[in-house]
Design a protein around this motif. Structure first.
Motif, short mmCIF file in Angstrom:
data_model
loop_
_atom_site.label_atom_id
_atom_site.label_comp_id
_atom_site.label_asym_id
_atom_site.label_seq_id
_atom_site.Cartn_x
_atom_site.Cartn_y
_atom_site.Cartn_z
N ARG A 1 13.84 -36.82 15.62
CA ARG A 1 14.99 -37.13 14.67
C ARG A 1 16.16 -36.17 15.40
O ARG A 1 17.34 -36.79 15.21
CB ARG A 1 14.84 -36.97 13.31
N ARG A 2 15.86 -35.02 15.69
CA ARG A 2 16.96 -34.22 16.14
C ARG A 2 17.41 -34.84 17.59
O ARG A 2 18.60 -34.80 17.89
CB ARG A 2 16.39 -32.74 16.36
N PHE A 3 16.68 -35.32 18.38
CA PHE A 3 17.07 -36.07 19.68
C PHE A 3 17.39 -37.37 19.51
O PHE A 3 17.51 -38.06 20.33
CB PHE A 3 16.02 -35.99 20.65
N ARG A 4 17.52 -37.82 18.28
CA ARG A 4 17.95 -39.34 17.90
C ARG A 4 17.46 -40.20 18.56
O ARG A 4 17.81 -41.33 19.11
CB ARG A 4 19.71 -39.26 18.17
N LEU A 5 16.03 -40.14 18.65
CA LEU A 5 15.10 -41.40 19.07
C LEU A 5 15.12 -42.55 18.26
O LEU A 5 14.99 -42.39 16.88
CB LEU A 5 13.78 -40.40 19.30
N PRO A 6 15.05 -43.57 18.61
CA PRO A 6 14.83 -44.76 17.84
C PRO A 6 13.37 -44.63 16.86
O PRO A 6 12.38 -43.90 17.33
CB PRO A 6 14.97 -45.85 18.79
N ARG A 7 13.44 -45.53 16.02
CA ARG A 7 11.96 -45.34 15.40
C ARG A 7 10.83 -45.59 15.97
O ARG A 7 9.97 -44.70 15.52
CB ARG A 7 12.19 -46.59 14.00
N ALA A 8 10.68 -46.52 16.83
CA ALA A 8 9.44 -46.67 17.45
C ALA A 8 8.99 -45.63 18.24
O ALA A 8 7.74 -45.24 18.40
CB ALA A 8 9.43 -48.23 18.14
N PRO A 9 10.04 -45.34 19.25
CA PRO A 9 9.65 -44.19 20.21
C PRO A 9 9.40 -42.97 19.41
O PRO A 9 8.61 -42.12 19.84
CB PRO A 9 10.96 -43.90 21.17
N ALA A 10 10.10 -42.81 18.37
CA ALA A 10 9.82 -41.28 17.57
C ALA A 10 8.30 -41.50 16.89
O ALA A 10 7.60 -40.49 17.04
CB ALA A 10 10.64 -41.42 16.48
N ALA A 11 8.04 -42.59 16.45
CA ALA A 11 6.66 -42.66 15.93
C ALA A 11 5.56 -42.44 16.88
O ALA A 11 4.55 -41.85 16.68
CB ALA A 11 6.67 -44.13 15.14
N ALA A 12 5.70 -43.28 17.94
CA ALA A 12 4.77 -42.94 19.07
C ALA A 12 4.85 -41.81 19.50
O ALA A 12 3.49 -41.09 19.84
CB ALA A 12 5.21 -44.08 20.42
N ALA A 13 5.71 -40.97 19.77
CA ALA A 13 5.82 -39.54 20.20
C ALA A 13 4.98 -38.66 19.02
O ALA A 13 4.30 -37.66 19.56
CB ALA A 13 7.19 -38.94 20.42
N ALA A 14 5.46 -38.87 17.77
CA ALA A 14 4.62 -37.97 16.85
C ALA A 14 3.38 -38.32 16.94
O ALA A 14 2.45 -37.26 16.69
CB ALA A 14 5.31 -38.36 15.43
N LEU A 15 2.95 -39.55 16.89
CA LEU A 15 1.28 -39.85 16.88
C LEU A 15 0.69 -39.35 18.13
O LEU A 15 -0.58 -38.84 18.08
CB LEU A 15 1.19 -41.29 16.65
N ALA A 16 1.42 -39.34 19.13
CA ALA A 16 0.67 -38.81 20.41
C ALA A 16 0.45 -37.41 20.43
O ALA A 16 -0.34 -36.87 20.76
CB ALA A 16 1.53 -39.24 21.64
N GLY A 17 1.60 -36.53 19.80
CA GLY A 17 1.45 -35.10 19.64
C GLY A 17 0.49 -34.80 18.65
O GLY A 17 -0.42 -33.77 18.70
N LEU A 18 0.17 -35.78 17.36
CA LEU A 18 -0.79 -35.33 16.53
C LEU A 18 -2.31 -35.62 17.19
O LEU A 18 -3.23 -34.76 16.92
CB LEU A 18 -0.74 -36.48 15.48
N ALA A 19 -2.43 -36.58 18.21
CA ALA A 19 -3.52 -36.91 18.77
C ALA A 19 -3.94 -35.69 19.54
O ALA A 19 -5.20 -35.24 19.72
CB ALA A 19 -3.54 -38.12 19.68
#
Length: 572
Positions: free
Chosen positions: A272-290
């Motif tokens: 959110r700090r880097f103002r990513l859209p919702r879909a890329p932000a969700a994908a990045a967060a899930l990848a980091g959690l993986a």
């Protein structure tokens, strides 16, 4: 569905087949009834006729459809459990396990090694979950895929999930209700390992480096920090472990849903700090959690914690408990279908209950706390309280004692858990890139973990820290009652004006009820020919609240003397 999922661990294959057939047939009947009701409703609507009294209404049809789907899913889970049932009761492997024969097996490592009581050092013993590929016992080669646990010594602590290796030892039956078909007490070190992904091997190396890099910390921090960051509890002191058990902080000794929630939440805030859209932000967060799950180890408990933590964060962030509850139900259904044996795990049950408490009660408790209190502090109190209210009845079944200072201790250490998890996790990749920066982060995270350990030891030494509690069903029911009273007490403390209004309303309702009872009593007396207002020997008084006369009988000695009427002058 939960009961059907675990039935394969207790029932014989014949009984399990009958259960599957019954559930599937009953589910099909309910689905057929729902479909028939839908067709009837559409036909009446097309003909322009109003729905008759016997027409199936939408709520009833929805209930029938939901119940039918639930029964079909339960049948599917029970059918999946049939595999574990057949491996436990039938076949040459089951016979060899029951007879306690020696065997040589080719197995695939299914999870990270866990140190058995006594430590996981070079001379310690380890518990390793594996899947069998080939088992040779008594000169017979059996090719089957069954889940067993290898109990081994030196060398078994370094195996990696996904590796294929050879194990030799003695087979033993598993305890009733366990998900494994049996255990193998290894008499030798594991054979030459093959396979295993590069990612999992790198994760094991990083975990070992993190433990080594934490050696300069104090004893408590050195043992607790790796467990809170990477799930490695091999260096945890036994005294500290007992202290954390006594004050209800065992979920902090290893990676849990709270750690996964913190990692996921931090990644979402960063996106959110880097103002990513919702879909890329969700994908990045899930990848980091993986990647975090791979670092900790893809055990069933870690995967469960990651999933439940993600659901809890989504529910709190969205502010809609209904959506979070739907996600939780879907997650539970999916996990039980994939791995029915999870239904027997108290860890799985506690994870579900903790997530359910956060979804249903966490947001409400946060909303009750006055706005003047910072939201992070409100969440620090509400989240552990909501989880503890639902987990308490199950915890007393496992350990019949009441942790008096559990809530206070968890609230105190709640601000310390986030720095430990986030700084420690950030230090893991820096061990390879910038070792000096990783050492600095480990030092800061170790300071916070030392605070967690000090809180646990201090609370465990307080008088009455672990009070005895009834065992079995009485203990469970009494803890349920205590949780309900605690929830009501928190609401009353947070909303005193509403409490006063509700007390007044309850008083008014009580007065109105008493008035109705008085009217019914007077009518009853009139029907019997009794008039309580004219009977002799009654003392009447007026109730200021109801405005009616209430007359109570007096003893003969207490009755007033009769008045003699004085004749007026000139009267006759």
């Amino acid at each position: 569905m939960w009961t059907a999922a675990v039935s394969g661990l207790w029932l014989a294959p014949a009984a399990l087949a009958a259960l599957c057939f019954a559930l599937a047939a009953l589910g099909g009947l309910f689905l057929a009834r729902a479909a028939k009701g839908g067709r009837t409703r559409k036909a009446r609507a097309a003909a322009g006729r109003p729905a008759g009294p016997g027409t199936c209404k939408a709520p009833g049809r929805s209930f029938s459809a939901a119940l039918g789907v639930s029964l079909v899913l339960a049948a599917a889970a029970a059918a999946h459990s049939a595999t574990a049932s057949s491996q436990r009761f039938d076949g040459p492997l089951a016979g060899a396990i029951a007879a306690g024969k020696s065997a040589v097996a080719v197995v695939e490592v299914a999870g990270n090694p866990r140190a058995i009581a006594g430590g996981g050092g070079p001379a310690g013993r380890w518990s390793v979950p594996v899947w069998t590929q080939e088992v040779t016992t008594g000169g017979v080669l059996v090719r089957t895929r069954a889940r067993i646990v290898v109990m081994g010594g030196q060398g078994w602590g370094s195996v990696v999930p996904g590796q294929t290796l050879r194990a030799a030892g003695k087979l033993r039956p598993a305890d009733p209700g366990e998900q494994e078909a049996g255990t193998l007490a290894a008499s030798t070190a594991p054979g030459r390992a093959t396979g295993g992904s590069l990612l999992e091997g790198s994760a094991r190396e990083l975990r070992a480096r993190f433990v080594s890099a934490s050696d300069f910390l104090a004893a408590d921090a050195r043992g607790l920090l790796p467990g809170m960051v990477t799930g490695d509890t091999s260096a945890l002191d036994e005294g500290l472990n007992n202290a954390m058990k006594a004050v209800g902080m065992t979920h902090l000794t290893a990676v849990s849903g709270a750690n996964c929630s913190l990692v996921l939440g931090a990644l979402l805030l960063l996106c959110r700090r880097f103002r990513l859209p919702r879909a890329p932000a969700a994908a990045a967060a899930l990848a980091g959690l993986a990647l975090f799950v791979v670092l900790v180890g893809p055990d069933a408990s870690v995967l469960r914690a990651a999933l439940m933590g993600a659901i809890g964060v989504a529910a709190l962030a969205g502010g809609r408990s209904g959506r979070g509850l739907s996600f939780l139900c879907l997650a539970v259904i999916g996990l039980l279908l994939v791995e029915p044996a999870l239904g027997t795990s108290f860890g799985f049950l506690l994870s579900v209950l903790a997530t359910l408490g956060i979804i249903l009660l966490g947001r409400r408790i946060i909303d009750w706390i006055p706005v003047a209190v910072p939201r992070w502090l409100a969440a620090a109190v509400a989240v552990p309280l909501a989880a503890q209210l639902l987990c308490g009845p199950v915890i007393v079944l496992l350990q019949p004692q009441f942790a008096t200072y559990s809530l206070a201790a968890n609230v105190v250490v709640s601000p310390l858990v986030a720095p430990v998890t986030l700084l420690g996790t950030a230090a893991v990749p820096l061990l390879v890139l910038l070792p000096w920066a990783a050492t600095a982060l480990i030092a800061v995270a170790g300071t916070f973990s030392a605070g967690v350990a000090a809180t646990a030891r201090f609370a465990a030494q307080l008088p009455g820290s672990a009070l005895p509690w009834p065992e079995g069903m009485p203990g469970l029911l009494s803890m349920v009652l205590l949780s309900m009273l605690t929830f009501a007490g928190v609401w009353a403390a947070a909303r005193p004006l509403q409490l006063i209004r509700r007390v007044r309303k309850a008083h008014a309702c009580t007065v109105a009820l008493i008035g109705k009872l008085e009217l019914r009593l007077q009518r009853f007396h009139r029907v019997l020919g009794l008039d309580p207002g004219r009977r002799r020997g009654r003392l009447g008084y007026r109730n200021k609240t109801s405005g009616r006369d209430l007359r109570w009988p007096l003893r003969k000695s207490e009755q007033p003397a009769p008045r003699h009427r004085t004749q007026p002058p000139g009267g006759t």
